[in-house]
Design a protein around this motif. Structure first.
Motif, PDB file in Angstrom:
ATOM      1  N   GLY A 100       0.820  -1.215   0.000  1.00 20.91           N
ATOM      2  CA  GLY A 100       0.000   0.000   0.000  1.00 20.91           C
ATOM      3  C   GLY A 100       0.848   1.257   0.000  1.00 20.91           C
ATOM      4  N   LYS A 101       1.960   1.223   0.717  1.00 12.02           N
ATOM      5  CA  LYS A 101       2.852   2.383   0.772  1.00 12.02           C
ATOM      6  C   LYS A 101       3.511   2.637  -0.581  1.00 12.02           C
ATOM      7  N   TYR A 102       3.880   1.578  -1.281  1.00 10.15           N
ATOM      8  CA  TYR A 102       4.443   1.751  -2.633  1.00 10.15           C
ATOM      9  C   TYR A 102       3.401   2.358  -3.568  1.00 10.15           C
ATOM     10  N   CYS A 103       2.167   1.930  -3.430  1.00 14.47           N
ATOM     11  CA  CYS A 103       1.089   2.473  -4.268  1.00 14.47           C
ATOM     12  C   CYS A 103       0.876   3.963  -3.995  1.00 14.47           C
ATOM     13  N   VAL A 104       0.876   4.331  -2.729  1.00  9.46           N
ATOM     14  CA  VAL A 104       0.719   5.746  -2.359  1.00  9.46           C
ATOM     15  C   VAL A 104       1.883   6.561  -2.927  1.00  9.46           C
ATOM     16  N   ALA A 105       3.098   6.042  -2.796  1.00  2.61           N
ATOM     17  CA  ALA A 105       4.267   6.751  -3.321  1.00  2.61           C
ATOM     18  C   ALA A 105       4.158   6.934  -4.838  1.00  2.61           C
ATOM     19  N   PHE A 106       3.678   5.908  -5.536  1.00  5.41           N
ATOM     20  CA  PHE A 106       3.500   6.002  -6.989  1.00  5.41           C
ATOM     21  C   PHE A 106       2.506   7.112  -7.314  1.00  5.41           C
ATOM     22  N   CYS A 107       1.405   7.147  -6.606  1.00  6.21           N
ATOM     23  CA  CYS A 107       0.385   8.175  -6.859  1.00  6.21           C
ATOM     24  C   CYS A 107       0.937   9.571  -6.615  1.00  6.21           C
ATOM     25  N   LYS A 108       1.723   9.722  -5.568  1.00  5.53           N
ATOM     26  CA  LYS A 108       2.291  11.037  -5.267  1.00  5.53           C
ATOM     27  C   LYS A 108       3.349  11.438  -6.287  1.00  5.53           C
ATOM     28  N   ALA A 109       4.095  10.461  -6.800  1.00  6.72           N
ATOM     29  CA  ALA A 109       5.094  10.753  -7.837  1.00  6.72           C
ATOM     30  C   ALA A 109       4.403  11.114  -9.149  1.00  6.72           C
ATOM     31  N   ASN A 110       3.249  10.521  -9.395  1.00 10.70           N
ATOM     32  CA  ASN A 110       2.416  10.827 -10.565  1.00 10.70           C
ATOM     33  C   ASN A 110       3.192  10.819 -11.883  1.00 10.70           C
ATOM     34  N   PRO A 111       3.851   9.679 -12.217  1.00 10.98           N
ATOM     35  CA  PRO A 111       4.603   9.653 -13.475  1.00 10.98           C
ATOM     36  C   PRO A 111       3.698   9.826 -14.692  1.00 10.98           C
ATOM     37  N   LYS A 112       4.170  10.611 -15.646  1.00 12.45           N
ATOM     38  CA  LYS A 112       3.367  10.894 -16.843  1.00 12.45           C
ATOM     39  C   LYS A 112       3.929  10.236 -18.093  1.00 12.45           C
ATOM     40  N   THR A 113       5.199   9.842 -18.040  1.00 14.11           N
ATOM     41  CA  THR A 113       5.840   9.205 -19.185  1.00 14.11           C
ATOM     42  C   THR A 113       6.446   7.881 -18.745  1.00 14.11           C
ATOM     43  N   GLU A 114       6.786   7.037 -19.714  1.00  9.89           N
ATOM     44  CA  GLU A 114       7.427   5.772 -19.382  1.00  9.89           C
ATOM     45  C   GLU A 114       8.770   6.014 -18.705  1.00  9.89           C
ATOM     46  N   GLU A 115       9.477   7.041 -19.137  1.00 10.25           N
ATOM     47  CA  GLU A 115      10.756   7.375 -18.517  1.00 10.25           C
ATOM     48  C   GLU A 115      10.566   7.744 -17.040  1.00 10.25           C
ATOM     49  N   GLU A 116       9.552   8.545 -16.734  1.00 11.30           N
ATOM     50  CA  GLU A 116       9.271   8.898 -15.337  1.00 11.30           C
ATOM     51  C   GLU A 116       8.858   7.667 -14.535  1.00 11.30           C
ATOM     52  N   PHE A 117       8.111   6.758 -15.155  1.00 10.88           N
ATOM     53  CA  PHE A 117       7.718   5.502 -14.496  1.00 10.88           C
ATOM     54  C   PHE A 117       8.971   4.711 -14.121  1.00 10.88           C
ATOM     55  N   ARG A 118       9.902   4.554 -15.057  1.00  9.07           N
ATOM     56  CA  ARG A 118      11.139   3.798 -14.805  1.00  9.07           C
ATOM     57  C   ARG A 118      11.994   4.485 -13.727  1.00  9.07           C
ATOM     58  N   LYS A 119      12.043   5.810 -13.748  1.00  6.92           N
ATOM     59  CA  LYS A 119      12.799   6.544 -12.724  1.00  6.92           C
ATOM     60  C   LYS A 119      12.201   6.313 -11.338  1.00  6.92           C
ATOM     61  N   PHE A 120      10.872   6.260 -11.276  1.00  5.48           N
ATOM     62  CA  PHE A 120      10.208   5.987  -9.994  1.00  5.48           C
ATOM     63  C   PHE A 120      10.649   4.623  -9.458  1.00  5.48           C
ATOM     64  N   ILE A 121      10.638   3.607 -10.289  1.00  4.43           N
ATOM     65  CA  ILE A 121      11.031   2.258  -9.857  1.00  4.43           C
ATOM     66  C   ILE A 121      12.479   2.260  -9.374  1.00  4.43           C
ATOM     67  N   LYS A 122      13.351   2.964 -10.082  1.00  2.00           N
ATOM     68  CA  LYS A 122      14.780   2.994  -9.731  1.00  2.00           C
ATOM     69  C   LYS A 122      15.034   3.626  -8.367  1.00  2.00           C
ATOM     70  N   LEU A 123      14.102   4.444  -7.893  1.00  2.00           N
ATOM     71  CA  LEU A 123      14.268   5.051  -6.565  1.00  2.00           C
ATOM     72  C   LEU A 123      14.409   4.003  -5.470  1.00  2.00           C
ATOM     73  N   PHE A 124      13.852   2.817  -5.689  1.00  2.00           N
ATOM     74  CA  PHE A 124      13.809   1.797  -4.654  1.00  2.00           C
ATOM     75  C   PHE A 124      14.850   0.693  -4.831  1.00  2.00           C
ATOM     76  N   LEU A 125      15.676   0.807  -5.859  1.00  2.00           N
ATOM     77  CA  LEU A 125      16.679  -0.222  -6.117  1.00  2.00           C
ATOM     78  C   LEU A 125      17.930   0.052  -5.309  1.00  2.00           C
ATOM     79  N   LYS A 126      18.529  -1.022  -4.791  1.00  2.00           N
ATOM     80  CA  LYS A 126      19.775  -0.895  -4.043  1.00  2.00           C
ATOM     81  C   LYS A 126      20.901  -0.582  -5.009  1.00  2.00           C
ATOM     82  N   LYS A 127      21.784   0.265  -4.577  1.00  2.00           N
ATOM     83  CA  LYS A 127      22.914   0.660  -5.438  1.00  2.00           C
ATOM     84  C   LYS A 127      24.159  -0.075  -5.071  1.00  2.00           C
TER      85      LYS A 127
END
Length: 127
Positions: A100-127
């Protein structure tokens, strides 16, 4: 998180239109973002995912990183939408309850393009 907690977190979010069970997709009338539970509305709930509906595509974000379910593919076909963009990266362990928290974060990020969608996912990846 339950549906009320999710809705309260997103009460002022642009283009967020509600929390639904997987059997309630027929209620979707507007383009925008919806948080969907894998179980039907009459059940207690199992896992939250988020969809963002555009005229010609759907963003599908599942914190487990699995391919979109049949109910979403059928919904897309009923809307004549041929493109579903989804994440194939697992953001949370199967035993965690953060979906649920990931869903809320996605809604708040509100990606509009595929690139923004991919950037959102990368926020949670370990470096």
């Amino acid at each position: 998180m339950d549906s009320l907690e999710i809705a309260n977190c997103l009460i002022n979010s642009l283009n967020f239109h509600g929390v639904l069970g997987s059997d309630e997709l027929h209620l979707i009338k507007k383009l925008g973002t919806y948080i969907i539970n894998f179980q039907e509305s009459t059940e207690s709930g199992s896992h939250w995912v988020v969809i963002k509906l555009f005229k010609d595509k759907i963003f599908y974000c599942d914190s487990y990183g699995v391919i979109c379910p049949t109910w979403l593919s059928n919904f897309a076909k009923s809307r004549k939408i041929k493109k579903i963009i989804w994440n194939d990266v697992q953001l949370q362990h199967l035993k965690q309850t953060n979906c649920g928290k990931y869903c809320v974060a996605f809604c708040k990020a509100n990606p509009k393009t595929e690139e923004e969608f991919r950037k959102f996912i990368k926020l949670f990846l370990k470096k």
